[in-house]
Design an enzyme around this catalytic site. Structure first.
Site, PDB file in Angstrom:
ATOM      1  CB  CYS A 105       3.703  -2.839  13.559  1.00 57.84           C
ATOM      2  SG  CYS A 105       3.766  -2.565  11.781  1.00 57.84           S
ATOM      3  CB  CYS A 164       1.182   5.408  11.504  1.00 59.40           C
ATOM      4  SG  CYS A 164       1.753   6.972  11.018  1.00 59.40           S
ATOM      5  CB  CYS A 172       7.074  -3.654  15.924  1.00 57.40           C
ATOM      6  SG  CYS A 172       8.738  -3.250  15.381  1.00 57.40           S
ATOM      7  CB  CYS A 175       7.750  -5.778   8.345  1.00 56.25           C
ATOM      8  SG  CYS A 175       9.247  -5.232   9.219  1.00 56.25           S
ATOM      9  CB  CYS A 188       3.181   7.163   3.440  1.00 60.52           C
ATOM     10  SG  CYS A 188       3.732   5.931   4.618  1.00 60.52           S
ATOM     11  CD  GLU A 246      -2.823  -1.271   2.355  1.00 62.05           C
ATOM     12  OE1 GLU A 246      -3.880  -1.828   2.111  1.00 62.05           O
ATOM     13  OE2 GLU A 246      -2.575  -0.734   3.440  1.00 62.05           O
TER      14      GLU A 246
END
Ligand code: SAH
Ligand code: SF4
Length: 373
Positions: free
Chosen positions: A119, A351, A116, A112, A105, A92
């Protein structure tokens, strides 16, 4: 014969490509402008190339941007595009318009691997690195989508508005993935963002956000120092080990030293520390005290990010009064602290909400089950 994708090259790469087919280096600059400043997707549009070269190029090269999936628009003007990057994999890209700037962004990986705790991308697992073409392709597409159609002889350059200002004035590598774990492709894409023959952005307007991959921060400083944001999220190792597991490999002492080294060569005289505000976890007055001590000799700004929830995250956003208090405690101690406005959350574009679609190859779910057993 495999055709090379010209969107994978920055200027030195394209010069080498043209030399390899017996063409002059200046062709690279011409073609770069066609690709990135005018958004060309066909060699026939490149009218100042010799006809013979226009015929030859498609035999050895192609212009292959990532495939655009659907687009969503938020009520606050934020726009999000899904890009198809192979079967069952999507990333995205988000455009955030503000009064004085337009920020794109950009994602750097499909998922990933760093996991974390707070996230949504991390929870999806990891599939692969994006290619340079797939990273710069996000800017290429967004420019196109925002600047209407590509016309070979338009008076306005592609990507500029009617006042001749850049529609996308800033790029942040804060989408899906850890850019510094996809180092070479990120550097190639960023060098196109900066190149005057491509997007011509200044180093201060391109920001790489990292969870703190210390050796890669040093390499970036040497190769292509752009603005740097470091995802701190905790003021001590015990808590950061939990929230940002890569801290176990690169603990805070090493991270802080790397930040100090970066400032010496970076385009800004400060580091931005991102700090996601998690209710009752990292948002207490003692955390501010520890943060102030940790960063006592680093020139830095804090960007507090209210946590953006997603299903089964297990965290809650800190109440706004607590965020306000946290910020003012930092400011009273002489630090600069801003609180990020949540944008585009009605389309899950805020975010940490970017999830795309990731066919996990890290078998993380199995690992988690093993841990729990
Ligand atoms: N991997 C890089 C860049 C992508 S994440 C990094 O971690 O810095 C971009 C930013 O969004 C990081 O600061 C990240 O910690 C933050 N973020 C992740 N999940 C979030 C969430 N649920 N709410 C708010 N911010 C989040
Ligand atoms: Fe990866 Fe950044 Fe999400 Fe951590 S916050 S899992 S490093 S994308």
């Amino acid at each position: 014969m495999n055709r090379v994708n010209l969107l994978d090259f920055d200027l030195p790469g394209l010069v080498a490509f043209f030399e390899s087919i017996g063409e002059k280096p200046f062709r690279a600059r011409q073609v770069l402008q066609w690709l990135h400043q005018r958004g060309a997707d066909d060699f026939e549009q490149m009218t100042d190339l010799a006809k013979s070269l226009r015929i030859r190029l498609p035999e050895v090269a192609e212009i292959r941007p990532p495939v655009l999936g659907h687009e969503q628009c938020s009520s606050d003007g934020t726009r999000k595009w899904l890009l198809e990057v192979g079967p069952n994999n999507r990333v995205e890209t988000v455009f955030i318009p503000e009064d004085d700037r337009g920020t794109l962004c950009v994602s750097s990986q499909v998922g990933c691997a760093l996991d974390c705790a707070f996230c949504s991308t991390g929870k999806q697992g990891f599939n692969r690195n994006l290619s340079a073409a797939e990273i710069i392709g996000q800017l290429w597409w967004a420019n196109r989508a925002l600047a209407n159609k590509v016309l070979a002889n338009q008076t306005l350059a592609h990507g500029f508005d009617s006042k001749n200002e850049r529609i996308i004035s800033n790029v942040v590598l804060m989408g899906m993935g850890e850019p510094l774990l996809n180092f070479e492709n990120t550097v190639t894409a960023v060098s196109l963002m900066l190149d005057d023959h491509a997007y011509g952005l200044s180093r201060r307007r391109v920001t790489i956000s990292t969870s703190g991959i210390v050796p890669a921060m040093d390499r970036l400083r040497e190769r292509l120092p752009v603005a740097l944001a470091v995802s701190l999220h905790a003021p001590n190792d015990a808590l950061r080990d939990q929230l940002v597991p890569v801290n176990r490999k690169y603990p805070l002492k090493e991270l802080m030293s790397a930040c100090k080294r970066y400032i010496v060569d970076g385009p800004r005289d400060f580091i931005t520390f991102e700090y996601v505000m998690l209710d009752g976890v990292n948002d207490q007055p003692e955390h501010v005290e520890q943060l102030l001590h940790l960063t006592r000799d680093i020139s830095c700004k804090f960007n507090l990010i209210p946590f953006n929830p997603f299903p089964n995250s297990g965290f809650k956003r800190s109440p706004s009064e607590r965020v306000r208090k946290f910020a003012s405690q930092l400011i009273e101690a002489g630090k600069v602290a801003t609180t990020r406005k949540t944008r585009g959350d009605d389309i899950d574009a805020a975010c940490g909400q970017l999830a795309g679609q990731v066919e996990d190859k890290s078998k993380r779910v199995i690992k988690r089950m093993e841990l729990a057993a």
